[in-house]
Design an enzyme around this catalytic site. Structure first.
Site, PDB file in Angstrom:
ATOM      1  CE  LYS A 135      -4.030  -1.728   2.549  1.00 12.05           C
ATOM      2  NZ  LYS A 135      -5.011  -1.487   1.478  1.00 12.05           N
TER       3      LYS A 135
ATOM      4  NE  ARG B 189     -11.101  -9.724  -2.239  1.00 13.93           N
ATOM      5  CZ  ARG B 189     -11.425  -8.844  -3.167  1.00 13.93           C
ATOM      6  NH1 ARG B 189     -11.668  -9.236  -4.421  1.00 13.93           N
ATOM      7  NH2 ARG B 189     -11.520  -7.562  -2.877  1.00 13.93           N
TER       8      ARG B 189
HETATM    9  N1  BES Z   1      -8.336  -3.538   4.255  1.00 16.38           N
HETATM   10  C1  BES Z   1      -8.415  -3.165   2.897  1.00 16.38           C
HETATM   11  C2  BES Z   1      -9.675  -2.381   2.568  1.00 16.38           C
HETATM   12  C3  BES Z   1      -9.690  -0.938   3.008  1.00 16.38           C
HETATM   13  C4  BES Z   1      -8.936  -0.004   2.333  1.00 16.38           C
HETATM   14  C5  BES Z   1     -10.513  -0.547   4.019  1.00 16.38           C
HETATM   15  C6  BES Z   1      -8.992   1.323   2.715  1.00 16.38           C
HETATM   16  C7  BES Z   1     -10.585   0.783   4.404  1.00 16.38           C
HETATM   17  C8  BES Z   1      -9.813   1.719   3.740  1.00 16.38           C
HETATM   18  C9  BES Z   1      -8.426  -4.403   2.012  1.00 16.38           C
HETATM   19  O1  BES Z   1      -7.663  -5.461   2.457  1.00 16.38           O
HETATM   20  C10 BES Z   1      -7.877  -3.991   0.693  1.00 16.38           C
HETATM   21  O2  BES Z   1      -6.745  -3.636   0.645  1.00 16.38           O
HETATM   22  N2  BES Z   1      -8.689  -4.052  -0.343  1.00 16.38           N
HETATM   23  C11 BES Z   1      -8.282  -3.673  -1.650  1.00 16.38           C
HETATM   24  C12 BES Z   1      -8.894  -4.628  -2.622  1.00 16.38           C
HETATM   25  C13 BES Z   1      -8.401  -4.463  -4.031  1.00 16.38           C
HETATM   26  C14 BES Z   1      -6.949  -4.836  -4.123  1.00 16.38           C
HETATM   27  C15 BES Z   1      -9.246  -5.306  -4.928  1.00 16.38           C
HETATM   28  C16 BES Z   1      -8.759  -2.252  -1.919  1.00 16.38           C
HETATM   29  O3  BES Z   1      -9.877  -1.908  -1.517  1.00 16.38           O
HETATM   30  O4  BES Z   1      -8.002  -1.483  -2.482  1.00 16.38           O
HETATM   31 MN    MN Z   2      -5.632  -5.304   1.863  1.00 16.03          MN
END
Ligand code: BES
Ligand code: MN
Ligand code: ZN
Length: 497
Positions: free
Chosen positions: A279, A353
């Site tokens: 990230k 997931r």
């Molecule tokens: N924990 C995150 C989702 C999230 C991101 C919650 C920002 C709150 C704020 C999750 O694990 C994630 O990173 N999801 C990705 C999925 C994508 C790679 C399909 C996302 O939302 O960017």
């Molecule tokens: Mn994630």
């Protein structure tokens, strides 16, 4: 803090403070009118002079009101009477309690619970008031060397009901409100704790404490146990982490007949770096909240156990960090899930997931009545629904309706998104049974589509709480949501709502 219910009249309260409402413009609530009358129009005089207009959220502390037994009166602005609904009610109570906590009063009698909120009966008003009061008093200073320990004298809050006949209802709602607040506070604190404290092991310890204090059955699977079982998806996320992953199984069994439990599954990523699909740095600290689903499940179990609801409830919490490293899963890796289906991991940041899918398969061994998973799953859900409602997707309309109703009742709302077959297209992989991401469109839905492939034959719903579980910015902190929604869902099933 002590809470109680009383049916006494406002002018006869021997407390340090009586709290009454003022609608905009300048109209006293019923309890306010009573005090005004016995005090020789003392309050209306203040209001006439413009000291309190009734603006929502405003408060005015009035000492030495003649003709009453209490030391002071707190006037609380309620806004316009015809706009007075759930949000306004909650804000008024919270504002009152916050002010009381700062005034130096020792106790207070709150006459806001008899205000009319459209279509909401007394039990709702008491439950929500207690929850709002507890939320207003919540502080998180566990990690500060000096606690913000300005000594607060406020010890006792009494909520009013209009008639003696309402006392029993009031008491029941008070007890429920307190249990929900207790559960919500647990979820908040677990969320707020940093990831170097709140590790998977820490969550397992918290589960153990609940198990001991409420005689629950607990099993914690370790990495080796999960390898034996074949939880290849969950383990692929844990690969990069030094911190040992845990799979927590907590059972509350008080149901009368069938024994078919409700299974709650909470995403317990104690820190989400994204893994190799790292990230960006900005606000990454907030990924300590990525275990909010797990925290809300523990909070709900606590509330349910405290109320001794006659239901069967199983909590499953897959918990690990999502870290990069030389052992971490690579984009393109293919893993075999507990269900036997294979997954091509195109993005290691779509880890939620992957841990949930194995938990969904594991849930089948309990022959569940229904399964609900709760997860901070997609940033796209924050874009879609903001911090007002969580996203809800389900393979059963009845279950979806129950959860929406519970959210509305708890004022902790959920909004349904479609789970049509068409969306499954996006998860096709050239190399495995499915990919773990579905491209840019419909993020929350393709995530739920992925999960639905592991829901088996039972009724299942998914709550994407990414937007509601915590607040960012100046007020950064966990909200404890959706403990109120989940507990209301179970209260309703227990027939005590
Ligand atoms: N924990 C995150 C989702 C999230 C991101 C919650 C920002 C709150 C704020 C999750 O694990 C994630 O990173 N999801 C990705 C999925 C994508 C790679 C399909 C996302 O939302 O960017
Ligand atoms: Mn994630
Ligand atoms: Zn995550």
């Amino acid at each position: 803090m002590e809470f109680s219910i009383s049916s006494g009249s406002p002018e006869k309260q021997r407390s340090a403070c009586v709290v009454v409402g003022v609608f905009e413009p300048r109209k006293l609530s019923v309890a306010g009118e009573i005090i005004d009358h016995v005090s020789g129009r003392y309050l209306s005089e203040l209001i006439r002079r413009g000291d309190m207009e009734g603006k929502l959220g405003s408060t005015l502390l009035v000492p030495r009101v003649p003709g009453i037994l209490a030391d002071r009166v707190l006037l609380v602005g309620l806004g316009k009477e015809r706009d007075f609904r759930e949000n306004e009610y909650q804000k008024a109570v919270a504002g009152a309690v916050r002010t009381l906590n700062e005034t130096g009063a020792f106790d207070a009698s709150i006459f806001l619970t008899d205000l009319p909120v459209k279509k909401r009966e007394l039990r709702w008003r008491i439950r929500i008031a207690v929850m709002a009061a507890r939320a207003a008093l919540y502080r998180f200073d566990l990690m500060k060397s000096k606690h913000d320990d300005v000594r607060r004298p406020l010890r006792k809050l009494t909520f009013s009901v209009s008639r003696r006949g309402e006392l029993a209802d009031g008491e029941l709602a008070l007890k429920q409100g307190l249990a929900i607040a207790e559960g919500t506070n647990l979820a908040k604190t677990l969320g707020n704790l940093p990831a170097n404290v709140c590790t998977p092991g820490y969550l397992a310890q918290q589960a153990a404490e609940l198990a001991t204090s409420h005689q629950l059955k607990l099993e914690v699977l370790e990495r080796a146990d999960m390898e034996k079982l074949g939880m290849g998806a969950f383990l692929s996320v844990a690969r990069g982490a030094q911190e040992p992953p845990k799979f927590i199984v907590l059972e509350y069994r008080r149901g009368a007949q069938s024994g078919k439990p409700v299974v709650l599954i909470g995403k317990g990523i104690t820190f989400d770096t994204g893994g190799i699909s790292l990230k960006p740095a900005a606000d990454m600290d907030e990924m300590k909240f990525d275990m909010s689903g797990a925290a809300s499940v523990l909070g709900t179990v606590k509330a349910v156990a405290e109320l001794e609801l006659p239901i069967d409830l199983v909590a499953l919490i897959p918990t690990t960090e999502n870290m990069p490293g030389s052992m971490a899963t690579r984009p393109g890796d293919v893993v075999t899930t507990l269900s036997g289906q294979t997954v091509e991991i195109l993005n290691t940041d779509a880890e939620g997931r992957l841990i949930l899918c194995d938990a969904l398969t594991y849930a089948e061994r309990f022959d569940p009545d229904c399964v609900v998973d709760i997860a901070t799953l997609t940033g796209a859900c924050v874009i879609a629904l903001g911090d007002v409602a969580c996203g809800l997707m389900a393979n059963d309309e009845g279950l979806a309706k129950e959860l929406i109703a519970a959210g509305s009742m708890a004022h902790d709302r959920a909004w349904q998104l479609p789970l049509w077959d068409d969306y499954h297209e996006q998860l096709k992989s050239n190399f495995a049974d499915m990919a773990n991401v579905g491209g840019r469109g419909a993020g929350p839905i393709t995530a739920a589509c992925f999960l639905s492939k592991f829901a088996g034959k039972h009724r299942w719903a998914h709550l994407d709480i990414a937007g509601v579980a915590w607040r960012g910015g100046k007020e950064k902190g966990s909200t404890g949501r959706p403990v109120p929604l989940l507990t209301h869902f179970l209260l309703d099933r227990a027939g005590v709502l």
